[in-house]
Write an enzyme that holds these catalytic residues in place. Sequence first.
Site, short mmCIF file in Angstrom:
data_model
loop_
_atom_site.label_atom_id
_atom_site.label_comp_id
_atom_site.label_asym_id
_atom_site.label_seq_id
_atom_site.Cartn_x
_atom_site.Cartn_y
_atom_site.Cartn_z
N VAL A 51 0.86 -1.18 0.00
CA VAL A 51 0.00 0.00 0.00
C VAL A 51 0.89 1.23 0.00
O VAL A 51 1.64 1.46 0.95
CB VAL A 51 -0.93 0.01 1.23
CG1 VAL A 51 -1.80 1.27 1.23
CG2 VAL A 51 -1.81 -1.23 1.25
N CYS A 52 0.82 1.99 -1.06
CA CYS A 52 1.70 3.16 -1.24
C CYS A 52 0.94 4.40 -0.79
O CYS A 52 0.03 4.87 -1.47
CB CYS A 52 2.09 3.27 -2.71
SG CYS A 52 3.40 4.45 -3.04
N LEU A 53 1.33 4.93 0.36
CA LEU A 53 0.62 6.07 0.95
C LEU A 53 1.58 6.86 1.82
O LEU A 53 2.33 6.30 2.62
CB LEU A 53 -0.56 5.55 1.79
CG LEU A 53 -1.60 6.57 2.26
CD1 LEU A 53 -2.38 7.13 1.08
CD2 LEU A 53 -2.55 5.92 3.25
#
Length: 442
Positions: free
Chosen positions: A262-264
């Site tokens: 999850v790229c955040l």
Amino acid sequence: MAEGEGSSSRRWALGDPDVVEVSPEAAAAAHHRIGFCSDSTKSIVVAGCVRTVAHEIIDLDANDDPDGVMIICEKASSHKSNHSVSHPSDWPKHPKSGLAEDVPGPSHQPGTSTVLPWGCTTPGRPRKHKEIKTVDNKIDEKYKAFKQFDTVTDHSDHYYSMSGKGNVPEVKKPSKDWVRRIQHEWKVLEKDLPGTIFVRVYEDRMELLRAVIVGPAGTPYHDGLFFFDVYFPSQYPKKPPLVNYRSGGLRLNPNLYDSGKVCLSLLNTWSGHGCEKWNPSNSTMLQVLVSIQALVLNAKPYFNEPGYAASANTPQGEKMSMAYNESTFLLSCRTMLYSLRNPPKHFEDFARVHFCKYGRNILVGCKAYMNGAQVGCLAGNGVQDVDEGDKSCSANFKGSLKTLFDELIKEFTRIGVHCHEFQPQRVNPGSTRAKADTTLRL
């Protein structure tokens, strides 16, 4: 969870009568009405970039149709800027509302061998409204009975519990401060979770958490289920939690990898500044989940991709965004099938009841897209194009969606969704030709 209040004033006033018989002339004069979008925008930050997300709100304008009648089986218009789909006039507006009552359409004309349009039935197969309504009420009760936050025990299929997967150590001797912080997180989640996010924590593994997020209306993720496994390290909250997306090998968003990453910015898995980054003092797990739902699963995920934000609101950028939404919705449909066939532990019943409750809405959306509506424009009870002009979905998309549409019908039928209105009914060629049925539903 609040229920939708989308029934027309005409239906409320008449106490929801079953059917009325009208003349063929009156039937021909009746037609669909649907309102226009009321757009608003807001700025958001995803992967360090500012995004603009449109919110479409669709409303049925009962005032435009004083007779308050609708031909249930009329085919949706191919006009792209303001067309409606075949559904009951009292279909709830709120994305969390219950399924619309099953409504009969005009019957066939015996003696022909054509395939009836979606939504039509043949004589001898009457709809059992009371039985269907009873079943739908039971589904609503089961859906409401599923707790938004609960503590469970079996974590054997959790990503960060499975050997060789998450590669993280078990927190065996946590500090008192760590325990107090995790317990605080639990209380915040139990109290403040929005109605479309559900969480399970583990009493014997406090460092683990599992959440499911329902795809927001007005996006290519609408009505889907998206599961996330979470791990709180022993240094938490000095370090942010680790989050893994249960992808099934599908990448349906620039921020959600097929590997589960999850790229955040909030998770420090992407660059960011100031409040975009994890802050040990005030960042929370609730904030992470709400950010994923609002900023990642948004109406135009194409612009989440680094470098593409600059093309927003340009003809080329919007064209690419629409194509991305088409691919995304196909992957979202495949994710629905995956979630039904391989539900995570403790969410088996929820997945089944969710798709029992919203399966018909999903099929109505698929049908609308195959009839020309843009992906992502479905908002509760109607369809309206996100952008003006002739921008129907591509032919390749419609062909691919038809295959998935048939798979969804089979899977939804298996769990008890009433899908007969979406299945072509063949007329018995040997039957006697009868007068066309002009029954309309108020």
